[in-house]
Design a protein around this motif. Sequence first.
Motif, PDB file in Angstrom:
ATOM      1  N   ILE A  89      -7.836  -7.988   3.020  1.00 59.00           N
ATOM      2  CA  ILE A  89      -8.153  -6.955   4.001  1.00 59.00           C
ATOM      3  C   ILE A  89      -6.892  -6.216   4.440  1.00 59.00           C
ATOM      4  CG2 ILE A  89      -8.910  -6.605   6.392  1.00 59.00           C
ATOM      5  CD1 ILE A  89     -10.958  -8.870   5.885  1.00 59.00           C
ATOM      6  N   LEU A  90      -5.783  -6.947   4.567  1.00 57.38           N
ATOM      7  CA  LEU A  90      -4.554  -6.360   5.089  1.00 57.38           C
ATOM      8  C   LEU A  90      -3.729  -5.641   4.023  1.00 57.38           C
ATOM      9  CD1 LEU A  90      -3.598  -9.278   7.484  1.00 57.38           C
ATOM     10  CD2 LEU A  90      -4.420  -7.006   8.141  1.00 57.38           C
ATOM     11  N   LEU A  91      -3.979  -5.935   2.752  1.00 61.63           N
ATOM     12  CA  LEU A  91      -3.365  -5.152   1.680  1.00 61.63           C
ATOM     13  C   LEU A  91      -4.113  -3.822   1.556  1.00 61.63           C
ATOM     14  CD1 LEU A  91      -3.006  -8.029  -0.934  1.00 61.63           C
ATOM     15  CD2 LEU A  91      -1.088  -6.797   0.112  1.00 61.63           C
ATOM     16  N   ALA A  92      -3.455  -2.802   1.036  1.00 60.83           N
ATOM     17  CA  ALA A  92      -4.112  -1.486   1.021  1.00 60.83           C
ATOM     18  C   ALA A  92      -3.808  -0.692  -0.246  1.00 60.83           C
ATOM     19  CB  ALA A  92      -3.689  -0.684   2.255  1.00 60.83           C
ATOM     20  N   HIS A  93      -3.757  -1.391  -1.384  1.00 58.08           N
ATOM     21  CA  HIS A  93      -3.490  -0.672  -2.633  1.00 58.08           C
ATOM     22  C   HIS A  93      -4.625   0.291  -2.987  1.00 58.08           C
ATOM     23  CE1 HIS A  93      -1.965   0.104  -6.642  1.00 58.08           C
ATOM     24  NE2 HIS A  93      -3.170  -0.164  -7.119  1.00 58.08           N
ATOM     25  N   LEU A  96      -4.797   3.254  -0.685  1.00 62.52           N
ATOM     26  CA  LEU A  96      -3.719   4.204  -0.985  1.00 62.52           C
ATOM     27  C   LEU A  96      -4.070   5.036  -2.204  1.00 62.52           C
ATOM     28  CD1 LEU A  96      -0.836   5.330  -0.725  1.00 62.52           C
ATOM     29  CD2 LEU A  96      -0.030   3.325  -1.997  1.00 62.52           C
ATOM     30  N   ILE A  97      -4.539   4.388  -3.258  1.00 61.05           N
ATOM     31  CA  ILE A  97      -4.927   5.094  -4.479  1.00 61.05           C
ATOM     32  C   ILE A  97      -5.995   6.140  -4.174  1.00 61.05           C
ATOM     33  CG2 ILE A  97      -6.114   4.848  -6.694  1.00 61.05           C
ATOM     34  CD1 ILE A  97      -3.264   3.877  -6.840  1.00 61.05           C
ATOM     35  N   ALA A 149       2.422  -0.644   2.198  1.00 54.77           N
ATOM     36  CA  ALA A 149       1.043  -1.132   2.245  1.00 54.77           C
ATOM     37  C   ALA A 149       0.723  -2.187   1.200  1.00 54.77           C
ATOM     38  CB  ALA A 149       0.076   0.043   2.084  1.00 54.77           C
ATOM     39  N   VAL A 150       1.603  -2.362   0.215  1.00 53.36           N
ATOM     40  CA  VAL A 150       1.327  -3.332  -0.842  1.00 53.36           C
ATOM     41  C   VAL A 150       2.478  -4.336  -0.986  1.00 53.36           C
ATOM     42  CG1 VAL A 150       0.748  -3.659  -3.292  1.00 53.36           C
ATOM     43  CG2 VAL A 150      -0.071  -1.630  -2.064  1.00 53.36           C
ATOM     44  N   VAL A 151       3.654  -3.842  -1.348  1.00 47.13           N
ATOM     45  CA  VAL A 151       4.767  -4.749  -1.634  1.00 47.13           C
ATOM     46  C   VAL A 151       5.222  -5.505  -0.390  1.00 47.13           C
ATOM     47  CG1 VAL A 151       7.134  -4.921  -2.481  1.00 47.13           C
ATOM     48  CG2 VAL A 151       5.526  -3.360  -3.596  1.00 47.13           C
ATOM     49  N   PRO A 277      -0.930  19.452  -9.562  1.00 48.83           N
ATOM     50  CA  PRO A 277      -1.860  18.345  -9.264  1.00 48.83           C
ATOM     51  C   PRO A 277      -1.755  17.205 -10.262  1.00 48.83           C
ATOM     52  CG  PRO A 277      -2.967  20.451  -8.951  1.00 48.83           C
ATOM     53  CD  PRO A 277      -1.618  20.763  -9.540  1.00 48.83           C
ATOM     54  N   GLY A 278      -1.477  17.526 -11.519  1.00 51.41           N
ATOM     55  CA  GLY A 278      -1.339  16.490 -12.537  1.00 51.41           C
ATOM     56  C   GLY A 278      -0.201  15.528 -12.260  1.00 51.41           C
ATOM     57  N   ASP A 279       0.826  15.995 -11.551  1.00 47.50           N
ATOM     58  CA  ASP A 279       1.943  15.111 -11.207  1.00 47.50           C
ATOM     59  C   ASP A 279       1.503  14.046 -10.206  1.00 47.50           C
ATOM     60  OD1 ASP A 279       4.135  16.243 -12.760  1.00 47.50           O
ATOM     61  OD2 ASP A 279       3.946  17.995 -11.456  1.00 47.50           O
ATOM     62  N   ILE A 280       0.546  14.386  -9.352  1.00 40.91           N
ATOM     63  CA  ILE A 280       0.006  13.385  -8.425  1.00 40.91           C
ATOM     64  C   ILE A 280      -0.693  12.290  -9.217  1.00 40.91           C
ATOM     65  CG2 ILE A 280      -1.500  12.977  -6.449  1.00 40.91           C
ATOM     66  CD1 ILE A 280      -1.229  15.903  -5.706  1.00 40.91           C
ATOM     67  N   SER A 281      -1.451  12.683 -10.225  1.00 44.83           N
ATOM     68  CA  SER A 281      -2.139  11.707 -11.071  1.00 44.83           C
ATOM     69  C   SER A 281      -1.136  10.825 -11.815  1.00 44.83           C
ATOM     70  CB  SER A 281      -3.042  12.420 -12.073  1.00 44.83           C
ATOM     71  OG  SER A 281      -4.037  13.176 -11.400  1.00 44.83           O
ATOM     72  N   ARG A 282      -0.014  11.386 -12.213  1.00 43.95           N
ATOM     73  CA  ARG A 282       1.033  10.603 -12.866  1.00 43.95           C
ATOM     74  C   ARG A 282       1.617   9.580 -11.897  1.00 43.95           C
ATOM     75  NH1 ARG A 282       5.426  14.244 -14.253  1.00 43.95           N
ATOM     76  NH2 ARG A 282       6.295  12.531 -15.470  1.00 43.95           N
ATOM     77  N   ALA A 283       1.757   9.973 -10.636  1.00 40.35           N
ATOM     78  CA  ALA A 283       2.269   9.046  -9.621  1.00 40.35           C
ATOM     79  C   ALA A 283       1.279   7.910  -9.380  1.00 40.35           C
ATOM     80  CB  ALA A 283       2.542   9.800  -8.316  1.00 40.35           C
ATOM     81  N   VAL A 284      -0.004   8.222  -9.386  1.00 43.32           N
ATOM     82  CA  VAL A 284      -1.028   7.185  -9.227  1.00 43.32           C
ATOM     83  C   VAL A 284      -0.955   6.200 -10.388  1.00 43.32           C
ATOM     84  CG1 VAL A 284      -3.520   6.765  -9.247  1.00 43.32           C
ATOM     85  CG2 VAL A 284      -2.574   8.590  -7.824  1.00 43.32           C
ATOM     86  N   ASP A 285      -0.688   6.700 -11.577  1.00 38.76           N
ATOM     87  CA  ASP A 285      -0.532   5.822 -12.734  1.00 38.76           C
ATOM     88  C   ASP A 285       0.644   4.871 -12.545  1.00 38.76           C
ATOM     89  OD1 ASP A 285      -1.261   5.090 -15.530  1.00 38.76           O
ATOM     90  OD2 ASP A 285       0.741   5.839 -15.965  1.00 38.76           O
TER      91      ASP A 285
END
Length: 309
Positions: A89-93, A96-97, A149-151, A277-285
């Motif tokens: 619950i406290l992690l937020a990966h 965030l995605i 939120a994750v590490v 916008p595609g750079d955002i998708s690359r960051a999500v990857d």
Amino acid sequence: MTHVEMLLVALILDAALGEPGWLWNKVQHPTRLMGIAIDWLDIRLNFGRERKIKGAIVVAALVIGAAISGNLIAWIPDYGVLETLAAAILLAHRSLIDHVNSVAKALAESLVAGRASVANIVGRDVEALDESSVARAAIESAAENFSDAVVAPAFWFLIFGLPGILVYKAVNTADSMIGHMNERYAQFGWAAAKLDDLLNWIPARLTAALICLVYRSSSAWETVNDDADLHRSPNAGWPEAAMAGVLGIALSGPRSYSGTLTRDAYLNGSGRRTLLPGDISRAVDVLWRCWAALVTLLAVISMVLVVLS
């Protein structure tokens, strides 16, 4: 279960389920309860003299309350089930995605939609942002919040179990609410901001190292070494510089807060500055690959511990 095993399961549960709306419509999320408590204390204590001392007392009370709550739950003989669920619950990966992906989708529709979406995850002025600036803001948020939120929560859970992650989330929530360097909170939020910086110091650097290792990029690590300390934050520059390095783009730079334009330096200033916008998708990857690396590492450690036991 060991902390390693509980964290492994929690990371997978969080990534698979995210934030179930049906549940949080019926009960309060733990961080929401923390926020209610902080807001209550803010209203009743943030005035008059000795605001810095009052703010320090608030943070101390939050830390003690979170530690006690975590220990009480950990003492329940349930083989670590409640601890694992609480950590998930406290992690937020996944959250965030979802938030970062929503910016990419909105920006692909229109600039107005992109600005409205990115306003949900950043604190800067968004009214005058162009497409590239919206994308840059989303990617910066992705990098910084992967650490926060994750590490970071995973790190403190691994070391201290449920009390560790609860203390971290309490301090991090306090920092997000009162840790602002403005007239109202410069004194009252001082302790929250400083303790949050301290708790994120190691995780931020681990996040940068993780991103560079996953991409096996020595040049990205050089960017981190050269540029991380250019950021106004003692921690955010590390994951952001690593993200900028592996994607070959420039992050940070001048931005506007409450009508005031900053003169912040670019991280990886030689990188591409026109973002899409595609750079955002690359960051999500990048985030997914780093999450997978964390899960794999924990699985290997868990198996080794089983063999040695």
